[in-house]
Scaffold this motif. Sequence first.
Motif, mmCIF file in Angstrom:
data_model
loop_
_atom_site.group_PDB
_atom_site.id
_atom_site.type_symbol
_atom_site.label_atom_id
_atom_site.label_comp_id
_atom_site.label_asym_id
_atom_site.label_seq_id
_atom_site.Cartn_x
_atom_site.Cartn_y
_atom_site.Cartn_z
ATOM 1 N N LEU A 89 36.945 83.242 156.464
ATOM 2 C CA LEU A 89 37.682 84.477 156.689
ATOM 3 C C LEU A 89 37.600 84.521 158.254
ATOM 4 O O LEU A 89 38.430 85.294 158.612
ATOM 5 N N ALA A 90 36.858 84.127 159.006
ATOM 6 C CA ALA A 90 36.918 84.336 160.552
ATOM 7 C C ALA A 90 38.276 83.623 161.261
ATOM 8 O O ALA A 90 38.673 83.888 161.737
ATOM 9 N N ARG A 114 51.353 81.286 157.014
ATOM 10 C CA ARG A 114 51.352 80.558 155.600
ATOM 11 C C ARG A 114 49.579 80.036 155.827
ATOM 12 O O ARG A 114 48.968 79.892 154.694
ATOM 13 N N GLN A 115 49.272 79.546 156.959
ATOM 14 C CA GLN A 115 47.849 78.854 157.128
ATOM 15 C C GLN A 115 46.875 80.219 156.670
ATOM 16 O O GLN A 115 45.678 79.687 156.106
ATOM 17 N N ALA A 116 47.197 81.039 157.241
ATOM 18 C CA ALA A 116 46.140 82.367 156.782
ATOM 19 C C ALA A 116 45.912 82.503 155.204
ATOM 20 O O ALA A 116 44.873 82.721 154.739
ATOM 21 N N GLU A 117 47.004 82.298 154.616
ATOM 22 C CA GLU A 117 47.067 82.571 153.226
ATOM 23 C C GLU A 117 46.435 81.474 152.434
ATOM 24 O O GLU A 117 45.400 81.535 151.680
ATOM 25 N N ALA A 118 46.540 80.132 152.885
ATOM 26 C CA ALA A 118 45.911 78.999 152.404
ATOM 27 C C ALA A 118 44.239 79.229 152.547
ATOM 28 O O ALA A 118 43.500 79.026 151.617
ATOM 29 N N LYS A 119 43.775 79.653 153.661
ATOM 30 C CA LYS A 119 42.418 79.929 154.056
ATOM 31 C C LYS A 119 41.854 80.924 153.268
ATOM 32 O O LYS A 119 40.701 80.968 152.762
ATOM 33 N N LEU A 120 42.783 81.942 152.899
ATOM 34 C CA LEU A 120 42.301 83.190 152.047
ATOM 35 C C LEU A 120 41.911 82.680 150.776
ATOM 36 O O LEU A 120 40.851 82.868 150.216
ATOM 37 N N LYS A 121 42.615 81.646 150.300
ATOM 38 C CA LYS A 121 42.472 81.057 148.776
ATOM 39 C C LYS A 121 41.029 80.184 148.944
ATOM 40 O O LYS A 121 40.305 80.301 147.961
ATOM 41 N N GLU A 122 40.912 79.296 150.065
ATOM 42 C CA GLU A 122 39.505 78.792 150.186
ATOM 43 C C GLU A 122 38.345 79.794 149.995
ATOM 44 O O GLU A 122 37.361 79.388 149.553
ATOM 45 N N ALA A 123 38.485 80.829 150.942
ATOM 46 C CA ALA A 123 37.453 81.691 150.787
ATOM 47 C C ALA A 123 37.219 82.306 149.668
ATOM 48 O O ALA A 123 36.148 82.551 149.547
ATOM 49 N N ARG A 124 38.077 82.758 149.025
ATOM 50 C CA ARG A 124 37.889 83.162 147.417
ATOM 51 C C ARG A 124 37.261 82.369 146.574
ATOM 52 O O ARG A 124 36.261 82.593 145.814
ATOM 53 N N THR A 125 37.469 81.040 146.704
ATOM 54 C CA THR A 125 36.825 80.078 145.858
ATOM 55 C C THR A 125 35.534 79.934 146.487
ATOM 56 O O THR A 125 34.356 79.637 145.566
#
Length: 493
Positions: A380-381, A355-366
């Motif tokens: 992404l790291a 769940r945390q990884a998916e949230a960070k992926l959204k921030e990385a996309r932004t």
Amino acid sequence: MTARERDVTATPSRPYSPFARRARPAHPLATRRALSPERPEQAGQPERPEHRPRSYVARDVLTLVALPLLAALALPAAFAGGGTRRWFGGRSEGQRAEAQAAKDAAAAAFYELDTAQRDLRISIETITAVDASPAARRAVSDFEALGRRIDEASQKYITAVDAHDLDRDELEASVAARARAELVAAKDELDRAKAELDRFEQSLGPLLGKAETQLARLAPAVERARQALLAASNALDSVRQSGLRADDLAARLAALGPELTKLNQGAGQHGVPETLERAERVSREAAAVRSEAERLPERAAEIDHRLVSLRTRAQALTTRSGQVEPVLSELRRRFSAACWQDLQHVPEQAAENVRQAEAKLKEARTAREAQRWPDAASLLATVRALLNSTDEAVSAAGDRLRRLNAVQKDPQQEIDRTRFAIRDAQRLAMAGRTTPDPRQAGPLDDSVARLDRAVATLEGRHPDYWHFLTETEAVRRTVAGVVAQIREQRGGV
């Protein structure tokens, strides 16, 4: 014609006298020949030209022509020095000549010393412009002291020159001798000062060489900095034309503008060492900006690829996390609690990590869409680290079940593997020795005893296979450490 008539018309004869013909007058303007009783002038008759020899006439003409030339040569000698200096002055003139020679030699020594001092002052200024070390400061103070010494020698020479007028008429021999002595002494003093100056110049060799080396590096270093800034600016313009903003790179490049201004102001204002250091720093930073600008399109594509890859991996881990619970159920059913208690929280922890990884992926996309490349890379790291820990935890449950199944089926394989490692280490420890080294024999003997205790835990109705596996792994690690120590002591044999 009668005899009387012949006496009246005939010319009286003159006897030949070589001395009378060659006699010279006392003065150029006097009568060329002295009157003689034998000549017609004394008899009251003028001498006719036809009765004078031609050689006398030519000599009179030459005498009249030479008179103006002799007068012209005599006039400068008559007026020089008031017409009172003698051409051959004897001892006083010789002393005057020696004094003048001493004066010329002293003047040459003075000029040579002055030229050498000016050249050395340029070297000192070169050193002080580059070097601020104690050695350089000491060289400056020594040069100032040497300058005072040179001033004293120069003043002695100037005083000697001003004290005597060697061109004065009727110069006494004693005065000329005294002038010569003072001028010779002044020249010797100038020569000694020149020798000291030469020795000091030789001692400056290392400092001057270092300073000249830095000065030789200055212009190329500044030019390299300018070219690096220009290349970085061109690379940044090319990136912007492709649609990438690269605002962070533009800000870093703009921060180098004041540094370029100081480089253009020159080392005279900011110092040679500081200018060299500034030029090298500007070159490095401008080169870094250029490199990142050139890699920016590739970096953007890499971030896009990582976003897709990590999202796919997160989805796969979500699926695998759902398989942990069945593995745990089998472990609980077939093995003792010690074999699975540390894995109880794996399903919940795996779900949280995903769940945390998916949230960070959204921030990385932004961050990627805003072209905040450092932020995107950092997020992404973080996602990669979360997924790695989740993967390890999920894999640990399946790996635990596999290993427990293998040791339950045939524990002897694990025992033999561990005993072989111990025996191999013991043979290595005894190679070339009659008695083992206690530093090596002790850990190996403890490993044998520890393995026997681990094997003993397999007896009983519900053996702790996981404890047995962890013990055998620990024994093998200990044995491997002893082997590494032996090989290190024997030079890697």
